[in-house]
Design a protein around this motif. Sequence first.
Motif, PDB file in Angstrom:
ATOM      1  N   THR A 105      36.434  42.759  56.418  1.00 27.66           N
ATOM      2  CA  THR A 105      37.501  42.521  55.437  1.00 27.66           C
ATOM      3  C   THR A 105      36.969  42.891  54.058  1.00 27.66           C
ATOM      4  N   VAL A 106      37.684  43.754  53.368  1.00 31.77           N
ATOM      5  CA  VAL A 106      37.286  44.166  52.015  1.00 31.77           C
ATOM      6  C   VAL A 106      38.230  43.520  51.009  1.00 31.77           C
ATOM      7  N   ASP A 107      37.664  42.641  50.164  1.00 34.10           N
ATOM      8  CA  ASP A 107      38.417  42.092  49.036  1.00 34.10           C
ATOM      9  C   ASP A 107      37.950  42.886  47.812  1.00 34.10           C
ATOM     10  N   PRO A 108      38.746  43.859  47.343  1.00 36.17           N
ATOM     11  CA  PRO A 108      38.251  44.786  46.318  1.00 36.17           C
ATOM     12  C   PRO A 108      38.269  44.183  44.915  1.00 36.17           C
ATOM     13  N   VAL A 109      37.411  43.177  44.716  1.00 38.49           N
ATOM     14  CA  VAL A 109      37.364  42.424  43.452  1.00 38.49           C
ATOM     15  C   VAL A 109      37.089  43.378  42.280  1.00 38.49           C
ATOM     16  N   MET A 110      37.945  43.337  41.264  1.00 32.19           N
ATOM     17  CA  MET A 110      37.741  44.201  40.093  1.00 32.19           C
ATOM     18  C   MET A 110      37.619  43.422  38.798  1.00 32.19           C
ATOM     19  N   VAL A 111      38.582  42.526  38.546  1.00 34.42           N
ATOM     20  CA  VAL A 111      38.592  41.798  37.270  1.00 34.42           C
ATOM     21  C   VAL A 111      38.710  40.303  37.556  1.00 34.42           C
ATOM     22  N   LEU A 134      36.173  52.213  55.859  1.00 34.71           N
ATOM     23  CA  LEU A 134      35.433  51.320  56.770  1.00 34.71           C
ATOM     24  C   LEU A 134      36.168  49.998  57.000  1.00 34.71           C
ATOM     25  N   ALA A 135      37.198  49.740  56.172  1.00 34.36           N
ATOM     26  CA  ALA A 135      37.818  48.403  56.163  1.00 34.36           C
ATOM     27  C   ALA A 135      38.784  48.203  57.323  1.00 34.36           C
ATOM     28  N   ASP A 136      38.605  47.091  58.045  1.00 36.90           N
ATOM     29  CA  ASP A 136      39.597  46.702  59.046  1.00 36.90           C
ATOM     30  C   ASP A 136      40.774  46.020  58.353  1.00 36.90           C
ATOM     31  N   ILE A 137      40.454  45.240  57.322  1.00 36.37           N
ATOM     32  CA  ILE A 137      41.496  44.539  56.558  1.00 36.37           C
ATOM     33  C   ILE A 137      41.156  44.691  55.066  1.00 36.37           C
ATOM     34  N   LEU A 138      42.151  45.040  54.262  1.00 35.67           N
ATOM     35  CA  LEU A 138      41.958  45.160  52.810  1.00 35.67           C
ATOM     36  C   LEU A 138      42.883  44.167  52.122  1.00 35.67           C
ATOM     37  N   THR A 139      42.353  43.413  51.146  1.00 34.19           N
ATOM     38  CA  THR A 139      43.162  42.362  50.518  1.00 34.19           C
ATOM     39  C   THR A 139      43.216  42.502  48.989  1.00 34.19           C
ATOM     40  N   PRO A 140      43.822  43.561  48.459  1.00 32.75           N
ATOM     41  CA  PRO A 140      43.878  43.703  47.001  1.00 32.75           C
ATOM     42  C   PRO A 140      44.931  42.780  46.371  1.00 32.75           C
ATOM     43  N   ASN A 141      44.679  42.333  45.132  1.00 33.26           N
ATOM     44  CA  ASN A 141      45.770  41.714  44.371  1.00 33.26           C
ATOM     45  C   ASN A 141      46.573  42.848  43.744  1.00 33.26           C
ATOM     46  N   LEU A 175      46.779  43.793  53.209  1.00 27.97           N
ATOM     47  CA  LEU A 175      47.442  42.581  52.715  1.00 27.97           C
ATOM     48  C   LEU A 175      47.474  42.696  51.192  1.00 27.97           C
ATOM     49  N   ILE A 176      48.654  42.876  50.623  1.00 30.08           N
ATOM     50  CA  ILE A 176      48.743  42.921  49.156  1.00 30.08           C
ATOM     51  C   ILE A 176      49.159  41.545  48.657  1.00 30.08           C
ATOM     52  N   LYS A 177      48.281  40.946  47.826  1.00 35.87           N
ATOM     53  CA  LYS A 177      48.499  39.577  47.374  1.00 35.87           C
ATOM     54  C   LYS A 177      49.429  39.542  46.158  1.00 35.87           C
ATOM     55  N   GLY A 178      50.384  38.624  46.215  1.00 34.86           N
ATOM     56  CA  GLY A 178      51.364  38.554  45.122  1.00 34.86           C
ATOM     57  C   GLY A 178      51.064  37.489  44.088  1.00 34.86           C
ATOM     58  N   GLY A 179      49.855  36.946  44.105  1.00 35.69           N
ATOM     59  CA  GLY A 179      49.514  35.848  43.194  1.00 35.69           C
ATOM     60  C   GLY A 179      49.727  36.170  41.719  1.00 35.69           C
ATOM     61  N   HIS A 180      49.680  37.451  41.356  1.00 32.32           N
ATOM     62  CA  HIS A 180      49.813  37.834  39.949  1.00 32.32           C
ATOM     63  C   HIS A 180      51.262  38.014  39.494  1.00 32.32           C
ATOM     64  N   SER A 187      54.980  32.779  45.727  1.00 31.18           N
ATOM     65  CA  SER A 187      53.784  33.608  45.748  1.00 31.18           C
ATOM     66  C   SER A 187      53.818  34.335  47.091  1.00 31.18           C
ATOM     67  N   ALA A 188      54.313  35.562  47.062  1.00 30.52           N
ATOM     68  CA  ALA A 188      54.588  36.296  48.307  1.00 30.52           C
ATOM     69  C   ALA A 188      53.597  37.436  48.487  1.00 30.52           C
ATOM     70  N   ASP A 189      52.957  37.475  49.650  1.00 30.84           N
ATOM     71  CA  ASP A 189      51.994  38.532  49.985  1.00 30.84           C
ATOM     72  C   ASP A 189      52.620  39.428  51.053  1.00 30.84           C
ATOM     73  N   PHE A 190      52.390  40.731  50.933  1.00 29.34           N
ATOM     74  CA  PHE A 190      52.947  41.673  51.912  1.00 29.34           C
ATOM     75  C   PHE A 190      51.843  42.171  52.839  1.00 29.34           C
ATOM     76  N   ILE A 191      52.158  42.220  54.131  1.00 29.44           N
ATOM     77  CA  ILE A 191      51.158  42.656  55.127  1.00 29.44           C
ATOM     78  C   ILE A 191      51.697  43.843  55.917  1.00 29.44           C
TER      79      ILE A 191
END
Length: 271
Positions: A105-111, A134-141, A175-180, A187-191
Amino acid sequence: MVNETVQTLTIAGTDSGGGAGVMADIKTMQMRHVFSAAVIVAVTAQNTIGVQDFMPIPKKLIDEQFASVADDLKIRACKTGMLADVATVEAVVENLKKYDLGTLTVDPVMVAKGGAHLLSEDAIKTVREQLLPLADILTPNLPEAEELTGLKIANKDQMIDAAKKLQDLGVKNVLIKGGHQTESKESADFILLESGKSFWVSSPRIDTVRTHGTGDTLSSCITAEIAKGADVETAIRIGKKYVQATIANGIQVGHGHGPLNHWATFEGDGE
Ligand SMILES: Nc1ncnc2c1ncn2[C@@H]1O[C@H](COP(=O)(O)OP(=O)(O)OP(=O)(O)O)[C@@H](O)[C@H]1O
Ligand SMILES: Cc1ncc(COP(=O)(O)O)c(N)n1
């Protein structure tokens, strides 16, 4: 003879304030009843108010940590978090290719929440081109998904478009996180799964500043559930419920963006 304990790995930066990064990852793994090892790739001087300083770990020591873990432990699933700069991303990519560390799982932390850049501008390209395939799961905000796709994401339709574009870049499950989306009541996330199936996981937005480490906690919970044998959809649904519980049952630590309550439990939890 006891059964072998389920083992996971976090590859990320530390948070001296205890709320995010490797600290949030290990607390989450512990609460989800898996064992977590850690490859530290950066050290931050950080608290709930902000990131005061950070330093990436030299490649040699990153390589040695990977070797130490891989030579001895049986990692079923791993995750990446803060990766600091180009050299660090490249070192992590090299080691992920070298060793079998299970589902990634890649959480592409930037800021960080306080605005500090935890990934250099030039490393975004390295993440996109070398790590995403390489990512099986990607979880960007939302801002991370915008950086990785070059698309503007201002509504739900644009979240769907961005997820498709991220799959085109080689990621299996997105998984695109909707927290922002702070103007929304939800707070809706799309998968978007590898199979092409897509769905939303949504929860009421909680009006709080205690959201330091939400992304780390979500991606770690997903990693833990995958390691225990859950499919990607089930792992994400559990992750969303857990992170919601950790925000809703807030604890009081520090003077800024406070940490989550990793002790929180939720209805229907099997753990
Ligand atoms: N105020 C909130 N109320 C409810 N859920 C939230 C809230 N903020 C974030 N979430 C949820 O927490 C998870 C993480 O989302 P977010 O967009 O905050 O990630 P992030 O920016 O990567 O987090 P961080 O950088 O703090 O680790 C998502 O499931 C999101 O929907
Ligand atoms: C070491 C490290 N990793 C990740 C985050 C992101 O978390 P947040 O956006 O809540 O600050 C962080 N602040 N520090």
